[in-house]
Structures are given as C-alpha cells and as structure tokens.
Motif scaffolding. Structure first.
Motif, PDB file in Angstrom:
ATOM      1  N   ILE A  74      -4.426   7.731  18.619  1.00  0.00           N
ATOM      2  CA  ILE A  74      -5.675   8.079  19.270  1.00  0.00           C
ATOM      3  C   ILE A  74      -5.938   7.184  20.496  1.00  0.00           C
ATOM      4  O   ILE A  74      -6.357   7.662  21.553  1.00  0.00           O
ATOM      5  CB  ILE A  74      -6.834   8.035  18.246  1.00  0.00           C
ATOM      6  CG1 ILE A  74      -6.580   9.136  17.193  1.00  0.00           C
ATOM      7  CG2 ILE A  74      -8.183   8.233  18.914  1.00  0.00           C
ATOM      8  CD1 ILE A  74      -7.298   8.958  15.870  1.00  0.00           C
ATOM      9  N   GLN A  75      -5.594   5.902  20.377  1.00  0.00           N
ATOM     10  CA  GLN A  75      -5.865   4.959  21.478  1.00  0.00           C
ATOM     11  C   GLN A  75      -5.031   5.263  22.732  1.00  0.00           C
ATOM     12  O   GLN A  75      -5.361   4.811  23.811  1.00  0.00           O
ATOM     13  CB  GLN A  75      -5.545   3.519  21.046  1.00  0.00           C
ATOM     14  CG  GLN A  75      -6.354   3.002  19.875  1.00  0.00           C
ATOM     15  CD  GLN A  75      -5.679   3.259  18.538  1.00  0.00           C
ATOM     16  OE1 GLN A  75      -4.999   4.262  18.365  1.00  0.00           O
ATOM     17  NE2 GLN A  75      -5.879   2.354  17.590  1.00  0.00           N
ATOM     18  N   GLY A 105       0.110   9.443  10.973  1.00  0.00           N
ATOM     19  CA  GLY A 105      -1.269   9.897  11.199  1.00  0.00           C
ATOM     20  C   GLY A 105      -1.395  10.763  12.444  1.00  0.00           C
ATOM     21  O   GLY A 105      -2.500  11.125  12.828  1.00  0.00           O
ATOM     22  N   LYS A 131       0.847  -1.206   0.000  1.00  0.00           N
ATOM     23  CA  LYS A 131       0.000   0.000   0.000  1.00  0.00           C
ATOM     24  C   LYS A 131       0.889   1.265   0.000  1.00  0.00           C
ATOM     25  O   LYS A 131       0.629   2.233  -0.719  1.00  0.00           O
ATOM     26  CB  LYS A 131      -0.901  -0.020   1.245  1.00  0.00           C
ATOM     27  CG  LYS A 131      -2.039   0.968   1.174  1.00  0.00           C
ATOM     28  CD  LYS A 131      -2.948   0.886   2.397  1.00  0.00           C
ATOM     29  CE  LYS A 131      -3.731   2.183   2.572  1.00  0.00           C
ATOM     30  NZ  LYS A 131      -4.311   2.355   3.893  1.00  0.00           N
ATOM     31  N   ALA A 157       0.467   0.944  12.147  1.00  0.00           N
ATOM     32  CA  ALA A 157      -0.541   1.849  12.728  1.00  0.00           C
ATOM     33  C   ALA A 157      -0.420   3.263  12.183  1.00  0.00           C
ATOM     34  O   ALA A 157      -0.517   4.253  12.916  1.00  0.00           O
ATOM     35  CB  ALA A 157      -0.454   1.851  14.253  1.00  0.00           C
ATOM     36  N   GLY A 158      -0.171   3.369  10.886  1.00  0.00           N
ATOM     37  CA  GLY A 158      -0.102   4.678  10.235  1.00  0.00           C
ATOM     38  C   GLY A 158       1.006   5.560  10.797  1.00  0.00           C
ATOM     39  O   GLY A 158       0.901   6.791  10.752  1.00  0.00           O
ATOM     40  N   ALA A 184      -0.988  11.907  16.569  1.00  0.00           N
ATOM     41  CA  ALA A 184      -1.104  11.327  17.917  1.00  0.00           C
ATOM     42  C   ALA A 184      -1.887  10.010  17.839  1.00  0.00           C
ATOM     43  O   ALA A 184      -2.969   9.974  17.241  1.00  0.00           O
ATOM     44  CB  ALA A 184      -1.812  12.301  18.830  1.00  0.00           C
TER      45      ALA A 184
END
Ligand code: HXC
Length: 514
Positions: free
Chosen positions: A135-136, A131, A28, A98-99, A133
């Motif tokens: 988020i989790q 991507g 990708k 994770a981006g 920060a």
C-alpha cells in the motif's frame, strides 16, 4: 580487510537476511500451519540444488516512513534449482516481511526470475503468500503486477507455469495465478479473492469468512480456479513433483520417456462397462486399465466431475486423457466441463503431449440454465480445441456417442488420427428412445398397441444405428476392437504418431470462443 574477515562479514549479513522478517514473524507463520518461504523452496526442490539470487535486494520506498524500515530481500525469494534432476526457476513470497506485500523491488525480483525462466526455457514455479500490492508504494506496486501479468502471458505456451497458493493472494494479485497453467491450493492455508470480506461487508452489507469466500475448497470445487487440492503443504509439494515429472521443460521438447510397464492386474477392462447401457461406471477405471502401472494423475478432480482430465503414460510416454464420466450427470457436457476439457486439450497441444479421448456421452446438458450460461459459446471451446490441436489425437468410443457429443469428443471430423470403437459403442444422432419417439411417432400413435409398437421401433432403431458398424462402414471409425485390445492399439498409435507433422494455414492467431 583480509579475505577471511570479508567472508565472515558476508556470512553474518547472509545469516541476518536468511531470517526474513525475524523470529517473531516466523513463529506467527508457523502458528498458522505454514512453512517459511525458504523452507517451502527447500522442501520442494532437490536437496542442495537451490541457488538463490538477489538475497541483498532492498526496497527503495520513501513515503510513510518506509525509508526508516528494512525489508530483508524485499519479501520475496528467487532462484533456481532442480526437481528430480530437472531444472526449474522459482520464487516464493515471504509473508514474514511486510506480509509478503509486493512493492517495486519485490516485483523486479519476480520479473527477473520470470525472464530467466523464459530465457532458459525451464518451468516457472511461483509460491504466493502475500497481502497484495504494498500500500505504501502506490502505483509502483500496481506497475509491478502489470509487469508480472505481461510476462505470464508472453511465457504462456512456451514454458510451463505453476502457481502455488500458500497464504493470501488477494486483489489483482490473483491474476498472475489465473494466467498460469496450473494452480495448487492447500486446505485452510490458501485464500484467493478479488474483493475481500471487509469490502463485501462495506459495499453489500454481507458477512462472509475468507474461507467461504475464496478458500481451497471453493476454488477446487466451485470456481475451477484451482487444479490441485491438497490437505497439507507436504501433499501439495508431492503433487507439484509428480506434475513436473509428466510435463516437458518447454514447448520445443517432449516430456521425458520413462521405463514402460504394464497396467496392474486389478483392472479387468472387459468387465468395466456394464451390460445394461443405462448403468454407470467410473471411466477412471478404463484409464487405469490402459496406462503404465495403472497410474493416472487426475487434474481438477473436484470440479466439473462429469468430465475427467489428467496425465498417464503409455509405453513410458506422457499422454493426456480426456474422458466423459458416466457416474456424474451421465457424462453429459455442460458449460463447466467444456471449459475444463478445452483448456486441458490446449495445454497438451502447446506442450507436445498426445491426447487420448474416451467417449461415453449422451449429449449436451439440456435446460434454460445451461442455455443462459452460454453453453453454445462454452461448448464451442471443445470443438475449437480439438480442431486446432496438432498433437496426436486418439479417440476410443466406449459406449454412447450421441449428437453433438459425438462430434465434439475428438471425432474423426475434428481430425482425430485414430478412432477406435468398442462393440458396445452406439453412434447416433440421439438415444434410441428419443429417436424412435420422433421418427416413428405416427406409427406409434396409430397403432392398436402403441406401447408395443414403440418398443419394436426402439429395437428397430437400435439395430440400425446404436452400434459402431455404420460409422465403421463409412470410415469414421478406423477399427472396432475388443476392450482388451485397447492398450495394444493405443501403444501402436502413440508410437506410430511420434513424428506427426501438420501444417496449419498462416495466421496471427485464431479467435477461440472465450
Ligand atoms: C503493506 C501489508 C500489506 C499490504 C499486509 N501488510 N498486507 N503491508 N501492504 N498490502 C503487512 C501488515 O501491515 C503487517 O505488518 C504484516 O504485513 C502482516 O499483516 P497482518 O495484517 O498482521 O497479517 P494477518 O492478520 O495474517 O492478515 C493478512 C491479510 C491482511 C489478510 C493479508 O494483512 C490484509 O488484509 N492485508 C491487506 C490486503 C489488501 O487489501 N491488499 C491490497 C489488495 S489490492 P506489520 O509491520 O504490522 O507486521 C491489490 C491490488 C493489486 O493487491 C492490483 C494488481 C492489478
């Protein structure tokens, strides 16, 4: 377990981790025209020089099922190596994991390599592709950014810091590059913004693409956030290598001296400035006519083009060039060009790089827009930067040096070490036309032939002031020289001023008008 089987186990573990987010994510990444994080490091650094740290680091987040997920190397690769034999520290975010989002351990890896770079006094290169920060991980990721920003600031002016934007760099994440010295962007790949298109749509109801909001062109041409624009990752890495060749490793040393060489014969310095003082010319030709090999490495080429900045070499020594550009807005100073030049002057000063200034300036850009955009505050930055700089400062007045522009562009009064002027120099409070209209207004108005009188008065004013000799008679100009003598004078000044030392009054820090 015998050593051999332990080594086998290590190799297997390594091999797995080196795949990052896995084959599908890598594909990708490639489909977007991007190299993987490791490939980027390998392309940039000398072959075989990269030594990786913290390959085995894992995240320790628990919420949102994160405890069930493995994120190889926590999405960032750190280590050190060399560029043309010169040591650098580097990190590259791995978007396939994770981006490339930044969680606590990810940030700890980055701050580890930042601390290493500062301790070892070597340049830091950060490749951003993330991507933002994670988020989790909530406040832990925000804390991570804060730790990075703090180190960017503490390292500023001690080691060179170079940011490379090779993917998204969104939200508060943009502030790390913004705190560093040089930002590289690549067409179609780099995206930088505080609030993304979705937020803008929700809050303002406006549709805009990521490219139009914060693509490479936007930051190179409009915002001035980026210093170097490239069409491809390869071109970008070549640019980083060239930059590293010009700058010193840290602020307590000087850039490496290379074999001196004469400029190329194609630049005839006597023929660059047109006879007609109203005609423009490209000041980069003057720079190339004096630098070794006519090499000029321009910085912020596409932004505030009315001033030109960049590095070249004189007698093999790195030199910073600042020059008014007559082919853009007649070379006036305005808000953006003041910011551009002032920051570069401070960079050169922080890293022991002498500054050569070429002056051809009709003044500051007049107008309500500029006044309201704060041209007073921004213009003052140039005065501040030149005054504060203690590196060797050499100024050559090529043609116009009018009004505040004369003072601002590295004048004797801001402590230039050498001020030279070509015979074409015009040093005055303003241009002859404007000046004659003001001071001879009564003579012109009461004349039988006002137009003829005006012409005579303009000539009278030109004879008196539009030349370098009045300034030279006061010692504001050290020498009036032929254009063809410029390189000889510059070589002399650079060599003589190599051990320049200036004592400034003790203070915590000054208050530049930023
Ligand atoms: C956790 C993230 C993530 C994030 C991306 N991912 N961003 N995970 N936190 N911030 C994950 C995705 O879930 C996905 O995981 C994988 O990375 C790839 O993302 P995609 O969305 O599939 O990629 P793409 O379509 O190329 O889009 C890239 C993107 C988009 C434009 C960056 O992911 C995005 O908008 N992300 C959120 C950006 C954002 O708002 N970040 C917070 C900014 S605020 P899977 O498992 O599906 O592969 C901020 C505050 C910092 O950073 C403040 C500091 C002071």
């Amino acid at each position: 377990m015998a050593l051999n089987s332990k080594i086998k186990e290590l190799k297997e573990k390594r091999e797995k981790l080196l795949l990052g987010g896995g084959q599908q994510a890598i594909e990708k990444q490639k489909a977007m025209g991007k190299r993987t994080a490791r490939e980027r490091i390998m392309t940039l650094l000398d072959q075989g020089s990269f030594t990786e740290y913290d390959l085995f680091v894992e995240h320790d987040a628990r919420d949102f099922d994160m405890d069930k997920k493995s994120l190889p190397s926590d999405g960032v690769i750190i280590g050190s190596g060399t560029i043309d034999g010169s040591p650098v520290a580097i990190y590259a975010q791995d978007f396939t994991v994770a981006g490339g989002s930044l969680g606590l351990m990810h940030s700890r890896k980055i701050t580890k390599i930042m601390d290493h770079a500062l301790r070892m006094r070597v340049p830091l290169i950060g490749i951003n592709d993330s991507g933002g920060a994670r988020i989790q991980e909530g406040v832990n990721s925000l804390a991570g950014y804060g730790e990075i920003f703090f180190r960017n600031t503490i390292s500023s002016g001690v080691i060179p810091q170079i940011s490379v934007i090779l993917g998204p760099c969104a939200g508060g994440a943009v502030y790390s590059p913004a705190l560093t010295d040089f930002v590289f962007v690549v067409d179609k790949i780099s995206k930088m913004f505080i609030t993304g298109p979705e937020v803008i749509k929700t809050v303002l109801g406006e549709e805009i693409s990521m490219e139009d909001l914060g693509g490479a062109r936007v930051h190179s041409e409009i915002t001035g956030n980026a210093h170097f624009y490239s069409e491809s990752e390869d071109e970008c890495f070549a640019g980083i290598k060239k930059l590293v060749s010009f700058i010193p490793r840290n602020n307590s040393t000087k850039a490496g001296v290379i074999e001196p060489a004469e400029p190329l014969p194609g630049f005839n310095i006597d023929k660059i400035v047109p006879d007609d003082p109203t005609l423009p010319y490209d000041v980069r030709d003057v720079i190339r006519a004096v630098t070794d090999r006519s090499d000029f490495f321009e910085i912020m080429e596409h932004y505030a083009k009315n001033i030109v900045i960049g590095f070249g070499r004189i007698e093999g020594r790195t030199t910073g060039f600042v020059a008014n550009q007559p082919i853009e807005m007649a070379g006036v100073l305005d808000v953006d060009s003041s910011d551009k030049a002032a920051r570069f002057i401070r960079y050169c000063d922080a890293f022991n790089i002498p500054i050569i200034t070429f002056v051809d300036i009709p003044g500051y850009l007049p107008g309500v827009d500029q006044e309201h955009a704060g041209v007073i505050r921004h213009g003052a930055k140039i005065l501040y930067s030149y005054s504060e700089a203690t590196v060797p400062k050499i100024t050559v007045i090529l043609r116009k040096a009018y009004g505040g522009g004369y003072i601002a562009m590295g004048s004797r009064h801001l402590r230039a070490d050498y001020v030279l002027a070509w015979p074409t120099a015009e040093i005055a409070v303003m241009g002859p036309e404007g000046a004659a209209n003001i001071i001879f207004r009564k003579d012109i108005m009461s004349s039988d032939d006002p137009e003829e009188t005006r012409k005579q008065k303009v000539e009278e004013y030109k004879k008196k002031f539009a030349n370098p000799y009045v300034a030279a008679s006061k010692g504001y100009v050290d020498a009036v020289i032929e254009p063809s003598e410029t390189r000889r004078f510059l070589k002399h000044s650079i060599i003589v001023s190599e051990n320049k030392e200036v004592q400034m009054p003790q203070k915590k820090h000054g208050l530049p008008p930023f």
